[in-house]
Design a protein around this motif. Sequence first.
Motif, PDB file in Angstrom:
ATOM      1  N   VAL A 172      34.760  36.152  45.217  1.00 51.77           N
ATOM      2  CA  VAL A 172      35.692  35.659  44.209  1.00 51.77           C
ATOM      3  C   VAL A 172      35.124  35.978  42.837  1.00 51.77           C
ATOM      4  CG1 VAL A 172      34.644  33.343  44.144  1.00 51.77           C
ATOM      5  CG2 VAL A 172      37.032  33.648  43.459  1.00 51.77           C
ATOM      6  N   ILE A 173      36.005  36.316  41.903  1.00 49.31           N
ATOM      7  CA  ILE A 173      35.614  36.498  40.510  1.00 49.31           C
ATOM      8  C   ILE A 173      36.588  35.705  39.647  1.00 49.31           C
ATOM      9  CG2 ILE A 173      36.897  38.694  40.343  1.00 49.31           C
ATOM     10  CD1 ILE A 173      34.794  39.601  38.268  1.00 49.31           C
ATOM     11  N   GLY A 174      36.050  34.858  38.785  1.00 51.55           N
ATOM     12  CA  GLY A 174      36.895  34.011  37.948  1.00 51.55           C
ATOM     13  C   GLY A 174      36.496  34.106  36.496  1.00 51.55           C
ATOM     14  N   PHE A 175      37.495  34.019  35.620  1.00 53.23           N
ATOM     15  CA  PHE A 175      37.311  34.148  34.182  1.00 53.23           C
ATOM     16  C   PHE A 175      37.750  32.871  33.480  1.00 53.23           C
ATOM     17  CE2 PHE A 175      37.995  38.284  36.023  1.00 53.23           C
ATOM     18  CZ  PHE A 175      37.184  39.165  35.319  1.00 53.23           C
ATOM     19  N   SER A 176      36.904  32.343  32.586  1.00 56.29           N
ATOM     20  CA  SER A 176      37.262  31.205  31.753  1.00 56.29           C
ATOM     21  C   SER A 176      37.726  30.033  32.628  1.00 56.29           C
ATOM     22  CB  SER A 176      38.310  31.628  30.718  1.00 56.29           C
ATOM     23  OG  SER A 176      38.476  30.654  29.712  1.00 56.29           O
ATOM     24  N   ALA A 177      38.953  29.513  32.434  1.00 56.46           N
ATOM     25  CA  ALA A 177      39.432  28.440  33.299  1.00 56.46           C
ATOM     26  C   ALA A 177      39.571  28.912  34.741  1.00 56.46           C
ATOM     27  CB  ALA A 177      40.763  27.895  32.786  1.00 56.46           C
ATOM     28  N   GLY A 178      39.847  30.207  34.926  1.00 59.26           N
ATOM     29  CA  GLY A 178      39.827  30.766  36.276  1.00 59.26           C
ATOM     30  C   GLY A 178      38.430  30.730  36.867  1.00 59.26           C
ATOM     31  N   GLY A 179      37.404  30.773  35.994  1.00 50.55           N
ATOM     32  CA  GLY A 179      36.042  30.594  36.449  1.00 50.55           C
ATOM     33  C   GLY A 179      35.800  29.180  36.954  1.00 50.55           C
TER      34      GLY A 179
END
Length: 329
Positions: A172-179
Amino acid sequence: MPRAVSLLLLACLLACPPSLLQAAERSVPATEPGPGDPDRIALWPAGQVPGQTGAPRVPRVIERSDDPALPDRYIDDVDAPYLVAYRPPHPDGTALLVIPGGGYQRIVLDKEGTALVPAFVDRGAVTLFVLRYRLPAGRSDRQAALADAQRALRLIRSQAARWQLDPGRIGVIGFSAGGHVAARLSTGFDLPAYPAGDAIDAHSARPDFALLLYPVIDMGAHAHGGSRARLLGEHPDAALARQFSMQDQVRADMPPTFLVHAQDDSVVSVHNSLVYYQALLRSGVATEMHLFAHGGHGFGVRIDPALTTAQWPALALRWIHAQAPEPRR
């Protein structure tokens, strides 16, 4: 700027019709693959999204860029979550569930989605599945985004043979709030976020590795205020804030984790990555962190090539390929 020029610009803005002022933010629903498109993968059968009552809304897709070469869309009003797949011609067996950010208010589709394709799909031979997940607005269930992430990981793993994937190399890779969502998945992959409904739900939702880019982690002193307010409310009590502060949920059996953050991030403080990294070390979780002096927030892969921050995709791919498949849990 000289005062005369400032007054002239203000006069122009006041005189312009609203349609021209909003030209850079326009609805573009046709840019998303429609239902039935082979690259659009529904997470649940129609009408069986957990907790969803009534007919789902039609998602709203908004374009914020005037440059066709640099699209900058976001999506919201997602009631029937789905994945959009980007497949290399010769997949190496590795897949990434991509969870873009947007402050739990919207989901960014290009800067932290389609823009990853050249580096990760075309050159890295990694298969990407970009998630359109449910946002907390109007929902009493704070676990909806986690439920979508769990279901997405299970769905990808259940169809690994069909997509030429190794079921032990799905990250999984998440960014900001997706992080934050990705960290919730990493630490809460076995949390019962929704009731099991079919054979897909028998598969593990544990990512084999996790990458977090300028992630929202802390819901306390270093919180991103907008993400915290939208997910937990304006004044969450200490117990609720701790429950959703991911550094407090780290566990020894979670996946290896790769962190990227810029020191000059004025939106999500670099302390979010620092406290998470320290918690990972304390729990003995394999981790690697890259802190860069410059980059700000939300850079994705659209970075000035003169900055060392531009190295992160190459570093991430090398790290991914160094992760040995683990026995299935």
